[in-house]
Design a protein around this motif. Structure first.
Motif, PDB file in Angstrom:
ATOM      1  N   ASP A 461      14.642  10.011  24.817  1.00  0.00           N
ATOM      2  CA  ASP A 461      14.606   8.989  23.430  1.00  0.00           C
ATOM      3  C   ASP A 461      13.967   7.784  22.697  1.00  0.00           C
ATOM      4  N   GLY A 462      13.018   8.032  23.575  1.00  0.00           N
ATOM      5  CA  GLY A 462      11.582   7.206  23.358  1.00  0.00           C
ATOM      6  C   GLY A 462      10.319   8.402  22.669  1.00  0.00           C
ATOM      7  N   LYS A 463      10.689   9.320  22.761  1.00  0.00           N
ATOM      8  CA  LYS A 463       9.950  10.860  22.106  1.00  0.00           C
ATOM      9  C   LYS A 463       8.332  10.819  22.743  1.00  0.00           C
ATOM     10  N   TYR A 464       8.495  11.053  23.856  1.00  0.00           N
ATOM     11  CA  TYR A 464       7.020  10.865  24.861  1.00  0.00           C
ATOM     12  C   TYR A 464       7.147  12.541  24.509  1.00  0.00           C
ATOM     13  N   ASN A 465       5.938  12.750  24.242  1.00  0.00           N
ATOM     14  CA  ASN A 465       5.369  14.320  24.297  1.00  0.00           C
ATOM     15  C   ASN A 465       3.824  13.912  25.048  1.00  0.00           C
ATOM     16  N   SER A 466       3.720  15.606  25.310  1.00  0.00           N
ATOM     17  CA  SER A 466       2.889  15.074  26.081  1.00  0.00           C
ATOM     18  C   SER A 466       2.418  17.225  26.957  1.00  0.00           C
ATOM     19  N   PRO A 467       1.749  17.907  26.114  1.00  0.00           N
ATOM     20  CA  PRO A 467       1.762  18.998  26.515  1.00  0.00           C
ATOM     21  C   PRO A 467       1.166  19.522  27.931  1.00  0.00           C
ATOM     22  N   ALA A 468       0.682  18.397  27.982  1.00  0.00           N
ATOM     23  CA  ALA A 468       0.110  18.873  29.827  1.00  0.00           C
ATOM     24  C   ALA A 468       1.270  18.662  30.794  1.00  0.00           C
ATOM     25  N   TYR A 469       2.005  17.320  30.549  1.00  0.00           N
ATOM     26  CA  TYR A 469       2.960  17.251  30.937  1.00  0.00           C
ATOM     27  C   TYR A 469       4.358  18.258  31.756  1.00  0.00           C
ATOM     28  N   ASP A 470       4.539  18.828  29.842  1.00  0.00           N
ATOM     29  CA  ASP A 470       5.734  20.023  29.362  1.00  0.00           C
ATOM     30  C   ASP A 470       4.972  21.263  30.619  1.00  0.00           C
ATOM     31  N   GLU A 471       3.752  21.402  30.603  1.00  0.00           N
ATOM     32  CA  GLU A 471       3.590  22.503  30.880  1.00  0.00           C
ATOM     33  C   GLU A 471       3.818  22.909  32.303  1.00  0.00           C
ATOM     34  N   LEU A 472       3.811  21.611  33.437  1.00  0.00           N
ATOM     35  CA  LEU A 472       3.437  21.451  34.525  1.00  0.00           C
ATOM     36  C   LEU A 472       4.972  21.234  34.870  1.00  0.00           C
ATOM     37  N   MET A 473       6.087  20.958  34.218  1.00  0.00           N
ATOM     38  CA  MET A 473       7.488  20.643  34.673  1.00  0.00           C
ATOM     39  C   MET A 473       7.994  22.854  34.542  1.00  0.00           C
ATOM     40  N   ALA A 474       7.139  23.107  33.298  1.00  0.00           N
ATOM     41  CA  ALA A 474       7.666  24.489  33.408  1.00  0.00           C
ATOM     42  C   ALA A 474       6.893  25.215  34.600  1.00  0.00           C
ATOM     43  N   LYS A 475       5.726  24.937  34.966  1.00  0.00           N
ATOM     44  CA  LYS A 475       5.427  25.913  35.985  1.00  0.00           C
ATOM     45  C   LYS A 475       6.029  25.288  37.140  1.00  0.00           C
ATOM     46  N   SER A 476       6.535  24.156  37.570  1.00  0.00           N
ATOM     47  CA  SER A 476       7.967  23.524  38.498  1.00  0.00           C
ATOM     48  C   SER A 476       9.271  24.940  38.839  1.00  0.00           C
ATOM     49  N   ARG A 477       9.007  25.499  37.561  1.00  0.00           N
ATOM     50  CA  ARG A 477      10.531  26.161  37.819  1.00  0.00           C
ATOM     51  C   ARG A 477      10.088  27.580  37.803  1.00  0.00           C
ATOM     52  N   LYS A 478       8.442  27.577  37.612  1.00  0.00           N
ATOM     53  CA  LYS A 478       8.349  29.523  38.289  1.00  0.00           C
ATOM     54  C   LYS A 478       8.164  29.591  39.874  1.00  0.00           C
ATOM     55  N   THR A 479       8.523  28.501  40.566  1.00  0.00           N
ATOM     56  CA  THR A 479       7.377  28.657  41.566  1.00  0.00           C
ATOM     57  C   THR A 479       9.024  28.896  42.509  1.00  0.00           C
ATOM     58  N   THR A 480       9.552  29.602  43.922  1.00  0.00           N
ATOM     59  CA  THR A 480      10.194  28.518  45.312  1.00  0.00           C
ATOM     60  C   THR A 480       9.569  28.560  45.787  1.00  0.00           C
ATOM     61  N   ASP A 481       8.278  28.548  46.188  1.00  0.00           N
ATOM     62  CA  ASP A 481       8.006  27.151  46.975  1.00  0.00           C
ATOM     63  C   ASP A 481       7.768  25.540  46.941  1.00  0.00           C
ATOM     64  N   ALA A 482       7.836  25.261  47.976  1.00  0.00           N
ATOM     65  CA  ALA A 482       8.429  23.876  48.009  1.00  0.00           C
ATOM     66  C   ALA A 482       7.189  23.361  47.636  1.00  0.00           C
ATOM     67  N   ASN A 483       6.413  23.104  48.057  1.00  0.00           N
ATOM     68  CA  ASN A 483       4.608  22.491  48.220  1.00  0.00           C
ATOM     69  C   ASN A 483       4.341  23.089  47.036  1.00  0.00           C
ATOM     70  N   GLU A 484       4.486  24.094  46.276  1.00  0.00           N
ATOM     71  CA  GLU A 484       3.628  24.281  44.980  1.00  0.00           C
ATOM     72  C   GLU A 484       4.753  23.105  44.423  1.00  0.00           C
TER      73      GLU A 484
END
Length: 539
Positions: A461-484
């Motif tokens: 609701d605060g409409k925060y927008n950070s491309p760098a943050y979005d990219e990190l979260m997208a990468k987190s969903r692409k790995t099955t390695d818990a440490n990564e």
């Protein structure tokens, strides 16, 4: 999970089938049950809706868990257990096959089928439904969810398909090892197609609603109570003990406490913070305090001046004395929060942020310098409204923080409280400057917290927008390695600490009054409570 008006190991099966289990009420040998099995609960606020695809708050979720049952449920200790699906399997964490119970029925006697779940998932993601949780299907990486939400693909293309009446296949865009644990969220509950389409907006009313949970809707008196009665059609009705459960929308913690002490309710939603120590001394057997995967925070409207300025947001955040709030204003076991993800979350520990190591005096000095740099001082004081939903506890926190801002920065704050439904609408429409908020994890994994602040999240609701943050979260969903994945989460938390779109204040605990004779009360870290797990003991 979920917006709150006031640790589990993810039980995901990577390969092979999970055997059927039951987790309804288990009455210990020798326990004599009360003759009348009617439970009364405080529920914090009047529910905004009972449509699973249109809810976003804890009061609604509390009722929906009794009315409906998803593919899986949350067990007494937070473990993922079978619900309508007796078992499931996956070989790659990408394609999941769920096998539904053949004795699962709707409250009108119709069988619950895989087609019901296919219809419901597609309804939940369809833009026509306008679900505040449609983003959840995208974060679960269900194939085509993103394109459907964007309006470029039909909802019928969501990769959730009934192979037959009792077999449901869900295909993800990419492997997601914790996917099954996401499926006890209210947005993934089934709805009865004929009722929804035949009754329209009135389908959730008493006499119209058809549900598939352990209970069915009996009466709903707005601002007074919701009453559910036991459903004889529920597949495990034989294990259910409580015959009726009532939910009371008590926004006053003092009124709720008094009704508890007068034996009018069995369980409160919360308790008044100023009475906690007395209650703990006088009624120790009635105090229930458990860990809770969630964070209480203040949200900045980053699209509104001057809160589009990181210096203003950071100054306000630094000036909040979190230790004073957690230890003295609250004092129920809450932990000061310097990261958005709570420390209790399973499988991830947020790294300490540099500013958290500063003394409060040092933080105040930095805050004053930042606010002055942004153009605010004694001659040009910062003034704004602070929005919170009606609650005595929220008001106490707001008064304390407003005083800190006044004393430390010369900031003038006007407190504005709204009823739960109005408050949700104000936040959704962006009609706020700074607002109190709380987020409870939908599943016990850091992404359930961090995904909230992605730019495409419907509840951001605060409409925060950070491309760098979005990219990190997208990468987190692409790995099955818990440490990564944990490394991506650490980097994401660092960005939040720098940008300060929200000011984390404290990490929740679940603290309420519960009658000692209410058996089966669980130690669930997500506070997912099911009435069917409980029973009243004879006094």
């Amino acid at each position: 999970m979920i917006r709150k008006p006031s640790l589990i190991a993810l039980a995901v099966i990577a390969a092979g089938a999970m055997s059927s289990q039951v987790h309804a009420a288990k009455v210990p040998a020798g326990v004599e049950l009360a003759a009348v099995q009617q439970l009364v609960k405080g529920n914090g606020a009047e529910v905004a809706t009972l449509d699973p695809h249109k809810t976003e708050g804890v009061p609604e979720a509390n009722v929906l868990r009794d009315l409906f049952e998803g593919l899986v449920t949350s067990g007494p200790n937070g473990e993922t257990l079978p619900g309508v699906a007796s078992h499931w399997e996956t070989t790659d964490n990408k394609i999941y096959t769920f096998h539904l119970r053949k004795d699962a029925k709707w409250s009108n006697g119709d069988p619950v089928t895989a087609h019901d779940f296919e219809y419901s998932f597609k309804r939940g993601v369809d833009p026509v439904t306008a679900s505040p949780y449609s983003w959840y299907f995208e974060k679960a990486t269900i194939k085509n969810a993103k394109a459907i939400i964007a309006g470029t693909t039909a909802a019928s293309e969501l990769a959730v398909n009934a192979k037959d009446d009792h077999t449901l296949i869900i295909e993800l865009e990419k492997p997601l090892p914790y996917f099954v644990s996401m499926l006890y969220h209210t947005s993934t509950l089934p709805v009865h197609k004929a009722t929804v389409e035949g009754k329209g907006d009135k389908w959730t009313r008493p006499g119209n609603m058809v549900s598939n949970g352990a209970y069915q809707l009996e009466t709903w008196t707005v601002n007074e109570r919701i009453v559910l009665k036991r459903s004889p059609q529920y597949w495990d009705n034989a294990s259910t003990v409580i015959n009726q459960v009532s939910y009371l929308p008590l926004q006053s913690q003092n009124a709720e406490m008094n009704r508890f002490l007068a034996d009018e309710i069995h369980m409160t939603y919360e308790m008044p913070i100023e009475h906690f120590k007395r209650l703990k001394k006088e009624h120790p057997d009635s105090i229930k305090v458990t860990g809770y995967v969630g964070t209480y925070y203040y949200q900045f409207n980053t699209k509104q001046k001057p809160f589009d300025d990181v210096r203003v947001r950071t100054a306000l955040s630094y000036t909040i004395n979190r230790e004073a709030i957690a230890n003295f204003i609250l004092g129920q076991g809450q932990t000061p929060a310097y990261s958005f993800t709570p420390e209790i979350v399973d499988g991830f520990t947020p790294a300490p942020q540099a500013w958290a190591a500063l003394s409060q005096k040092e933080r105040d000095a930095k805050a004053k310098a930042l606010l002055a740099e942004a153009g605010y001082n004694k001659d040009n004081p910062l003034t704004f409204d602070l929005l919170y939903n009606t609650s005595e506890n929220h008001k106490k926190v707001a008064i304390a923080i407003a005083s800190m801002w006044k004393k430390g920065l010369g900031v003038e704050v006007k407190l504005e409280n709204q009823e739960w439904k109005t408050y949700l609408d104000s936040k959704k429409q962006g009609n706020f400057s700074v607002a109190r908020a709380g987020w409870i994890a939908d599943y016990n994994e850091a992404s359930s917290m961090l995904s909230l602040l992605e730019s495409d999240n419907g509840n951001n609701d605060g409409k925060y927008n950070s491309p760098a943050y979005d990219e990190l979260m997208a990468k987190s969903r692409k790995t099955t390695d818990a440490n990564e994945r944990a490394n991506y989460y650490q980097q994401a938390e660092s960005i939040l600490s720098q940008d300060m779109p929200v000011a984390p204040i404290y990490q929740y605990v679940s603290a309420r009054l519960v009658k000692p004779y209410l058996g089966g009360y669980p130690n669930n870290p997500l506070d997912n409570l099911y009435t069917k797990d409980m029973y009243l003991i004879k006094q």
